[in-house]
Motif scaffolding. Structure first.
Motif, PDB file in Angstrom:
ATOM      1  N   GLU A  24     -13.722   7.067 -36.859  1.00 16.50           N
ATOM      2  CA  GLU A  24     -14.828   7.859 -36.379  1.00 16.50           C
ATOM      3  C   GLU A  24     -13.532   8.859 -34.825  1.00 16.50           C
ATOM      4  OE1 GLU A  24     -18.769   6.165 -36.766  1.00 16.50           O
ATOM      5  OE2 GLU A  24     -17.599   4.984 -34.970  1.00 16.50           O
ATOM      6  N   ASP A  68     -22.398   9.792 -35.258  1.00 18.65           N
ATOM      7  CA  ASP A  68     -23.072   8.556 -35.005  1.00 18.65           C
ATOM      8  C   ASP A  68     -23.465   8.489 -33.384  1.00 18.65           C
ATOM      9  OD1 ASP A  68     -23.621   6.055 -33.859  1.00 18.65           O
ATOM     10  OD2 ASP A  68     -22.438   5.052 -35.414  1.00 18.65           O
ATOM     11  N   SER A 103     -22.545   5.796 -30.495  1.00 14.12           N
ATOM     12  CA  SER A 103     -20.759   6.260 -29.834  1.00 14.12           C
ATOM     13  C   SER A 103     -21.264   7.903 -29.787  1.00 14.12           C
ATOM     14  CB  SER A 103     -20.647   5.112 -30.617  1.00 14.12           C
ATOM     15  OG  SER A 103     -20.379   6.432 -31.893  1.00 14.12           O
TER      16      SER A 103
END
Length: 262
Positions: free
Chosen positions: A30, A63, A66
């Motif tokens: 990510e 996400d 986050s």
């Protein structure tokens, strides 16, 4: 930095979108917007807009906690279609699955994409170490048996142009200059198979054989890989490998025949 195409006539928006997708495939699961901007060389605002657009198109996802971005499963149908429609993948899949089952080792098929090889599929037998190889992963041509088979379809001059003067070392055993690589590839051409022992990773070895199409050109290669305790280390001239050489050559021949080779 993830490079972007600059050829005249290309669409800049498409180029930028693709560079963002490639940045998200750069190794980290990510990324922040700033990470993607740094990898692509794009401005933060441009990167943010592209990520938002790709998110709406289900190409990337964010996400909710986050706010980090990752590739979306929306890409999977496209990727699956691309690999499943590839003629080498169609011809090789069942052959490799059977090969891995019979030998207990790992079995791969790969094609050359520019100066690297790209795996189309991978099967693991019980004697193969845990592998993180996936369809689409790339590897160096000069440091793998499967890559040496792919290089055997090129002339020494073509190999130097393709790979450049310096060959990267992955272990202390990697071939890092062209003259010894030329000698290895001459052996591949004479014997019909390639051997690699601890050139890419210590403790691992592999055998490979080329796959040809109806024109007789080398279009792919397959390999058996596993621990050196099974396939033999660098000092094991042929010993442990002999029983497996025929297996990998016959499997490559079966795939070649399915592709129309005589």
């Amino acid at each position: 930095m993830v490079t972007r195409a600059t050829d005249v006539g290309t669409n800049q928006s498409v180029e930028r979108a693709v560079s963002v997708l490639r940045a998200l495939d750069s190794g980290r699961p990510e990324l922040r917007v700033s990470d993607v901007a740094e990898l692509t060389g794009l401005g933060s605002s441009t990167t943010s807009r592209l990520l938002s657009t790709l998110e709406r198109l289900d190409m990337v996802e964010r996400d909710p906690v986050s706010n980090l971005y990752r590739l979306s499963l929306g890409l999977l149908p496209l990727a699956a279609t691309a690999v499943n429609r590839h003629p080498v993948h169609r011809a090789a899949r069942m052959v490799l699955q059977d090969l891995a089952t019979r030998t207990g080792l790992g079995a791969n098929v790969a094609v050359r994409r520019g100066g690297e090889l790209m795996f189309l599929c991978n099967f693991e037998g019980p004697r193969a170490p845990k592998s993180y190889t996936q369809s689409g992963h790339t590897a160096p041509l000069h440091a793998t048996s499967i890559g040496k088979c792919l290089l055997s379809g090129l002339t020494p001059k073509e190999r130097r142009t393709l790979l450049g003067a310096a060959l990267d070392a992955h272990t202390e055993y990697t071939t890092t200059s062209h003259d010894p690589l030329d000698a290895e590839i001459d052996t591949v051409r004479r014997s019909g198979y390639a051997v690699e022992a601890e050139e890419r990773a210590l403790g691992r070895a592999s055998l490979a054989a080329p796959v040809r199409d109806a024109s007789g050109d080398i279009v792919a290669a397959i390999s058996l890989w596993g621990p050196t305790s099974v396939l033999g280390d660098r000092d094991d001239a042929e010993g442990k490998r002999l029983a497996l050489v025929r297996e990998v050559i016959e499997a490559a021949d079966a795939i070649s025949q399915a592709l129309g080779a005589l």
